[in-house]
Design a protein around this motif. Sequence first.
Motif, PDB file in Angstrom:
ATOM      1  N   ASP A  73       0.877  -1.255  -0.010  1.00 23.48           N
ATOM      2  CA  ASP A  73      -0.164   0.014   0.028  1.00 23.48           C
ATOM      3  C   ASP A  73       0.803   1.352   0.014  1.00 23.48           C
ATOM      4  O   ASP A  73       0.184   2.397   0.104  1.00 23.48           O
ATOM      5  CB  ASP A  73      -0.750  -0.048   1.165  1.00 23.48           C
ATOM      6  CG  ASP A  73      -0.251   0.109   2.541  1.00 23.48           C
ATOM      7  OD1 ASP A  73       0.833   0.158   2.494  1.00 23.48           O
ATOM      8  OD2 ASP A  73      -1.085  -0.040   3.645  1.00 23.48           O
ATOM      9  N   GLY A  74       2.174   1.250  -0.230  1.00 21.73           N
ATOM     10  CA  GLY A  74       3.077   2.336  -0.095  1.00 21.73           C
ATOM     11  C   GLY A  74       3.575   2.781   1.201  1.00 21.73           C
ATOM     12  O   GLY A  74       4.393   3.869   1.261  1.00 21.73           O
ATOM     13  N   THR A  75       3.092   2.130   2.273  1.00 18.79           N
ATOM     14  CA  THR A  75       3.578   2.447   3.649  1.00 18.79           C
ATOM     15  C   THR A  75       4.899   1.901   3.824  1.00 18.79           C
ATOM     16  O   THR A  75       5.167   0.773   3.540  1.00 18.79           O
ATOM     17  CB  THR A  75       2.554   2.366   4.720  1.00 18.79           C
ATOM     18  OG1 THR A  75       2.318   0.620   4.517  1.00 18.79           O
ATOM     19  CG2 THR A  75       1.355   2.933   4.495  1.00 18.79           C
ATOM     20  N   TRP A  90       4.171   7.225   4.013  1.00 13.42           N
ATOM     21  CA  TRP A  90       3.291   6.966   2.987  1.00 13.42           C
ATOM     22  C   TRP A  90       3.608   7.449   1.789  1.00 13.42           C
ATOM     23  O   TRP A  90       4.436   8.066   1.503  1.00 13.42           O
ATOM     24  CB  TRP A  90       1.794   7.538   3.438  1.00 13.42           C
ATOM     25  CG  TRP A  90       1.512   7.113   4.716  1.00 13.42           C
ATOM     26  CD1 TRP A  90       0.424   6.378   5.185  1.00 13.42           C
ATOM     27  CD2 TRP A  90       1.940   7.683   6.094  1.00 13.42           C
ATOM     28  NE1 TRP A  90       0.229   6.091   6.297  1.00 13.42           N
ATOM     29  CE2 TRP A  90       1.134   7.094   7.018  1.00 13.42           C
ATOM     30  CE3 TRP A  90       2.842   8.575   6.570  1.00 13.42           C
ATOM     31  CZ2 TRP A  90       1.259   7.210   8.436  1.00 13.42           C
ATOM     32  CZ3 TRP A  90       3.208   8.799   7.869  1.00 13.42           C
ATOM     33  CH2 TRP A  90       2.350   8.089   8.859  1.00 13.42           C
ATOM     34  N   ASN A  91       2.936   6.637   0.631  1.00  9.94           N
ATOM     35  CA  ASN A  91       3.152   6.809  -0.621  1.00  9.94           C
ATOM     36  C   ASN A  91       4.517   6.665  -1.255  1.00  9.94           C
ATOM     37  O   ASN A  91       5.118   7.484  -1.946  1.00  9.94           O
ATOM     38  CB  ASN A  91       2.784   8.472  -1.182  1.00  9.94           C
ATOM     39  CG  ASN A  91       1.165   8.491  -0.804  1.00  9.94           C
ATOM     40  OD1 ASN A  91       0.708   7.817  -1.104  1.00  9.94           O
ATOM     41  ND2 ASN A  91       1.002   9.860  -0.120  1.00  9.94           N
ATOM     42  N   PRO A  93       7.415   5.118  -3.312  1.00  8.82           N
ATOM     43  CA  PRO A  93       7.104   4.348  -4.640  1.00  8.82           C
ATOM     44  C   PRO A  93       7.726   3.035  -4.466  1.00  8.82           C
ATOM     45  O   PRO A  93       8.542   2.503  -3.661  1.00  8.82           O
ATOM     46  CB  PRO A  93       8.139   5.237  -5.568  1.00  8.82           C
ATOM     47  CG  PRO A  93       8.953   6.159  -4.658  1.00  8.82           C
ATOM     48  CD  PRO A  93       8.269   6.116  -3.215  1.00  8.82           C
TER      49      PRO A  93
END
Length: 120
Positions: A73-75, A90-91, A93
């Motif tokens: 989930d990008g965490t 978060w986010n 890549p």
Amino acid sequence: MVDKWAGSIEIGVTTHNPAYLQLPSTMTNLRSGTWMMTGNGVMHNGTTVLDEYGHNLDRLKAGDTVGVVRRDDGTLHFFVNGAPQGPAAWNVPPNVYAVVDLYGQAAQATIVDEGGGVRP
């Protein structure tokens, strides 16, 4: 561990391919594509984004373990002695490279994969 310096190991991830990266004196100096846990804070691109996060890495002893994982989930999550420290970013890549920075008191590290095997 050596006791004549301040600070300790730093761990994190970077988007920079190590084959093409000119290494800075410390990874926390990278100003792009890098997330690092240092002490008990988290830095993104050289700037502290979380204070008072998790177990203070400066208090680690020889034999303690630290880990990092980027989830689907990008965490980004860190672990100290197997204990999750919670989400740190978060986010993030996909396709990041793991970073271990021997800083301050940290004189040596052994990298172990999640299956328990030692990696050279």
